[in-house]
Design a protein around this motif. Structure first.
Motif, PDB file in Angstrom:
ATOM      1  N   VAL A  69       0.867  -1.173   0.000  1.00 40.15           N
ATOM      2  CA  VAL A  69       0.000   0.000   0.000  1.00 40.15           C
ATOM      3  C   VAL A  69       0.906   1.226   0.000  1.00 40.15           C
ATOM      4  N   TRP A  74      -3.508   3.966  -1.966  1.00 46.07           N
ATOM      5  CA  TRP A  74      -4.202   3.544  -0.747  1.00 46.07           C
ATOM      6  C   TRP A  74      -5.716   3.568  -0.890  1.00 46.07           C
ATOM      7  N   TRP A  87      -1.593  -3.292   4.580  1.00 42.59           N
ATOM      8  CA  TRP A  87      -1.946  -2.092   5.341  1.00 42.59           C
ATOM      9  C   TRP A  87      -1.114  -1.993   6.626  1.00 42.59           C
ATOM     10  N   HIS A  90       2.158  -0.690   5.772  1.00 45.70           N
ATOM     11  CA  HIS A  90       2.081   0.736   5.441  1.00 45.70           C
ATOM     12  C   HIS A  90       2.120   1.587   6.703  1.00 45.70           C
ATOM     13  N   TRP A 107      -4.896   9.829   9.517  1.00 43.29           N
ATOM     14  CA  TRP A 107      -5.728   8.718   9.065  1.00 43.29           C
ATOM     15  C   TRP A 107      -7.087   8.635   9.740  1.00 43.29           C
TER      16      TRP A 107
END
Length: 339
Positions: A69, A74, A87, A90, A107
């Motif tokens: 990712v 993403w 993920w 990442h 995020w």
């Protein structure tokens, strides 16, 4: 009660658990990282390895990687459960380069609309990881945040097309006003797809401090309500309280302008779980004895079920008689962890 343990047992348990994936049987959530953090946070770090030993049969190996990712792809990888390992990698890279609060602030708004993923366990695991880091920042706890965020991103599941119904003045009365879904639906995803109407509550809140107060009210109300409504589905209705509490526990690590959106997302999640699993009628409940918070935690730990421990963890945040009664009710209604 706070995480003041310096034995390193939580770190040992997390390192042990990071060899396992966040799910088993293709869908069911691995609760172990959340439970061991709950125990450590309440002075029971000495019990974490014994509990994990009992839970070991529910652990599966960490899944294989598919493709990295990146900052460019993403969006395409969001919500793809095959990409759990990608993920997690990442976020591990991001957390190695930036402070964890910076990564979380970036995020959180991207992931917040999809907090229904993994039956809300995704955001719940992040809430536990954040609480652990707020207590003590070290490598295993940072790694746990990478795993938690990775699980959330891979299981990201938004909900759209839900009609707004008139709300009620309080969180409790608004939860009481949530209409049940039509009967006949089975699993979480099937039930979630059947949620078409939810009351609006605190929808006009924009002030961060008001958002915190309303979110606290919501968690308290959902916890109290479990004592009288948990029989509708003793396991799944736990999340009507623990999911918004995970959001509440994360607020201090987030920019203040993210607090109000967090409240609104938490309300919708709690209300949706109530719609999916709530019973038609309340049942009066009086615990068999008046116990201290420490005694209630001991009973939950002796019982061992992961949802019982996590609801008790939330109940202890308030510690009043009705919250403790909810925890005891979960002990009575749930199947103990074998061991």
């Amino acid at each position: 009660m706070t995480d003041n343990d310096t034995s390193g047992r939580l770190e040992e348990a997390l390192e042990r658990l990071h060899a396992s994936g966040p799910e088993r049987d293709g869908w069911l959530t691995n609760h172990a990282p959340m439970v061991v953090e709950s125990l450590a946070a309440h002075g029971q770090a000495g019990a974490v390895h014994r509990w994990v030993d009992l839970y070991t049969d529910k652990l599966e190996d960490f899944p294989d990687r598919v493709a990295p990712v990146t900052d460019d792809n993403w969006r395409e990888a969001l919500g793809d459960p095959r990409r759990i390992a990608d993920w997690t990698d990442h976020y591990s890279r991001a957390l190695a380069e930036q402070p964890w609060r910076t990564v979380l602030a970036t995020w959180w708004p991207r992931l917040l609309p999809g907090l229904y993923g993994g039956a809300t366990h995704t955001v719940i695991r992040v809430g536990h990881a954040v609480r652990a880091l707020e207590a003590d920042e070290n490598a295993p706890r940072v790694t746990e945040l990478a795993h938690a965020l990775g699980y959330w991103a891979a299981r990201h599941q938004p909900v759209t097309g839900v009609a707004a119904l008139p709300g009620a003045p309080t969180a409790l009365t608004s939860l009481d006003a949530v209409p049940a879904i039509e009967p006949g639906h089975m699993g979480f995803r099937d039930r979630l797809a059947a949620v078409h109407r939810l009351p609006t509550w605190a929808g006009d809140v924009t002030d961060p401090d008001t958002a915190r107060a309303r979110l606290t009210e919501l968690v308290r109300a959902a916890t109290h309500r479990y004592a009288t409504h948990g029989h509708g589905e003793p396991t799944m209705l736990v999340h009507a309280a623990t999911a918004p509490n995970a959001v509440l526990r994360t607020l201090d690590a987030l920019p203040r302008d993210q607090w109000a959106p967090s409240l609104h997302a938490a309300w919708n999640a709690s209300a949706a779980v109530t719609a999916m699993y709530g019973p038609e009628e309340a049942v009066a409940y009086a615990p068999p004895a008046r116990l201290t918070p420490e005694e209630v935690l001991e009973r939950a730990l002796a019982h061992g079920d992961e949802h019982v421990i996590k609801l008790t963890d939330t109940a202890l945040d308030f510690g009043d008689d009705l919250a403790l009664a909810a925890a005891l009710r979960s002990v009575e209604m749930s199947v103990p962890l074998a061991g």
